[in-house]
Scaffold this motif. Structure first.
Motif, PDB file in Angstrom:
ATOM      1  N   LYS A 191      -0.218  24.906  30.524  1.00 53.88           N
ATOM      2  CA  LYS A 191      -0.755  23.936  31.467  1.00 53.88           C
ATOM      3  C   LYS A 191       0.172  23.786  32.665  1.00 53.88           C
ATOM      4  O   LYS A 191      -0.294  23.656  33.799  1.00 53.88           O
ATOM      5  CB  LYS A 191      -0.934  22.587  30.781  1.00 53.88           C
ATOM      6  CG  LYS A 191      -2.028  22.576  29.762  1.00 53.88           C
ATOM      7  CD  LYS A 191      -2.122  21.198  29.141  1.00 53.88           C
ATOM      8  CE  LYS A 191      -3.150  21.170  28.048  1.00 53.88           C
ATOM      9  NZ  LYS A 191      -3.235  19.890  27.402  1.00 53.88           N
ATOM     10  N   LEU A 192       1.438  23.806  32.395  1.00 52.02           N
ATOM     11  CA  LEU A 192       2.418  23.658  33.463  1.00 52.02           C
ATOM     12  C   LEU A 192       2.324  24.823  34.431  1.00 52.02           C
ATOM     13  O   LEU A 192       2.419  24.655  35.643  1.00 52.02           O
ATOM     14  CB  LEU A 192       3.830  23.549  32.869  1.00 52.02           C
ATOM     15  CG  LEU A 192       4.951  23.311  33.859  1.00 52.02           C
ATOM     16  CD1 LEU A 192       4.742  21.993  34.594  1.00 52.02           C
ATOM     17  CD2 LEU A 192       6.282  23.312  33.173  1.00 52.02           C
ATOM     18  N   PHE A 193       2.107  26.011  33.894  1.00 54.30           N
ATOM     19  CA  PHE A 193       1.983  27.192  34.734  1.00 54.30           C
ATOM     20  C   PHE A 193       0.745  27.098  35.620  1.00 54.30           C
ATOM     21  O   PHE A 193       0.774  27.423  36.799  1.00 54.30           O
ATOM     22  CB  PHE A 193       1.929  28.465  33.855  1.00 54.30           C
ATOM     23  CG  PHE A 193       1.737  29.714  34.657  1.00 54.30           C
ATOM     24  CD1 PHE A 193       2.787  30.230  35.414  1.00 54.30           C
ATOM     25  CD2 PHE A 193       0.504  30.378  34.687  1.00 54.30           C
ATOM     26  CE1 PHE A 193       2.595  31.379  36.153  1.00 54.30           C
ATOM     27  CE2 PHE A 193       0.320  31.508  35.436  1.00 54.30           C
ATOM     28  CZ  PHE A 193       1.364  32.018  36.178  1.00 54.30           C
ATOM     29  N   VAL A 194      -0.354  26.608  35.098  1.00 58.45           N
ATOM     30  CA  VAL A 194      -1.608  26.487  35.859  1.00 58.45           C
ATOM     31  C   VAL A 194      -1.425  25.459  36.979  1.00 58.45           C
ATOM     32  O   VAL A 194      -1.857  25.667  38.114  1.00 58.45           O
ATOM     33  CB  VAL A 194      -2.770  26.098  34.921  1.00 58.45           C
ATOM     34  CG1 VAL A 194      -4.029  25.762  35.706  1.00 58.45           C
ATOM     35  CG2 VAL A 194      -3.034  27.206  33.939  1.00 58.45           C
ATOM     36  N   ILE A 195      -0.788  24.348  36.703  1.00 61.02           N
ATOM     37  CA  ILE A 195      -0.574  23.302  37.714  1.00 61.02           C
ATOM     38  C   ILE A 195       0.331  23.825  38.815  1.00 61.02           C
ATOM     39  O   ILE A 195       0.076  23.627  40.005  1.00 61.02           O
ATOM     40  CB  ILE A 195       0.017  22.034  37.060  1.00 61.02           C
ATOM     41  CG1 ILE A 195      -1.045  21.393  36.145  1.00 61.02           C
ATOM     42  CG2 ILE A 195       0.458  21.041  38.108  1.00 61.02           C
ATOM     43  CD1 ILE A 195      -0.539  20.240  35.334  1.00 61.02           C
ATOM     44  N   ALA A 196       1.396  24.578  38.451  1.00 60.51           N
ATOM     45  CA  ALA A 196       2.315  25.111  39.452  1.00 60.51           C
ATOM     46  C   ALA A 196       1.599  26.130  40.321  1.00 60.51           C
ATOM     47  O   ALA A 196       1.796  26.177  41.542  1.00 60.51           O
ATOM     48  CB  ALA A 196       3.529  25.736  38.773  1.00 60.51           C
TER      49      ALA A 196
END
Length: 192
Positions: free
Chosen positions: A2-7
């Motif tokens: 999820k963190l990768f998608v938001i970044a």
């Protein structure tokens, strides 16, 4: 993940070209140059008032009591509001006074000006004075001032005459008031 998608989403949003125009820059103008105003220098004539002429003071010449001095003096103020003071002079004149704060009945006013009657804090004073007149007569005056008013006492004060007489009495009238005669009741008027 999820963190990768938001970044990644934030990176794409920052890389998108903006459709806004570049910043507005205010035009620059040269500073105006005005000539300095020229005022005439004012001239004020000095007033022509004469200096006041005061007579020379003659304190010792007119003062009959120049030799009288204060021989003792005291003044005591206390935190509770009470105080006392006195003095004595070389011509044997004396004065002493004391005061004490006392709760008494009186009128008070609130911040709106409404009057009410109740307990208030007031001063009660007591004192005395002694002096000798230029004719040589000795005077003593004592006084008290409290919720009963100012009450001076001294042999030199005039005394109100005492009237001894009987107060008049209002007359008493004993008589009967006339009574209106009773008339028979009869119904009269429209509808009867």
């Amino acid at each position: 993940m999820k963190l990768f998608v938001i970044a990644a989403f934030l990176a794409v949003a920052a890389a998108v070209p903006s459709s806004y125009k570049p910043e507005y820059k205010a035009p620059s103008y040269p500073a105006p140059s005005y000539p300095a105003p020229k005022y005439p220098t004012p001239s004020y004539p000095a007033p022509a008032y004469p200096a006041p002429a005061y007579p020379t003071p003659s304190y010792n010449k007119d003062n009959k009591y120049a030799d009288i001095t204060i021989t003792s003096q005291s003044d005591e103020r206390n935190l509770d509001g009470s105080s006392q003071w006195n003095y004595a002079q070389s011509d044997y004149t004396t004065r002493e006074e004391s005061q004490v704060q006392k709760k008494m009945q009186g009128v008070t006013y609130d911040s709106y000006g409404k009057e009410s009657y109740g307990e208030v804090l007031g001063n009660t004073n007591k004192g005395s004075s002694y002096w000798v007149s230029p004719e040589g007569q000795k005077f003593t005056l004592t006084w008290t001032a409290d919720d009963a008013g100012f009450q001076p006492k001294g042999d030199h004060l005039p005394v109100a005459p005492v009237h001894e007489y009987e107060l008049p009495v209002a007359p008493v009238h004993e008589y009967e008031l006339p009574v209106a005669p009773a008339l028979p009741y009869s119904r009269t008027g429209p509808g009867y």
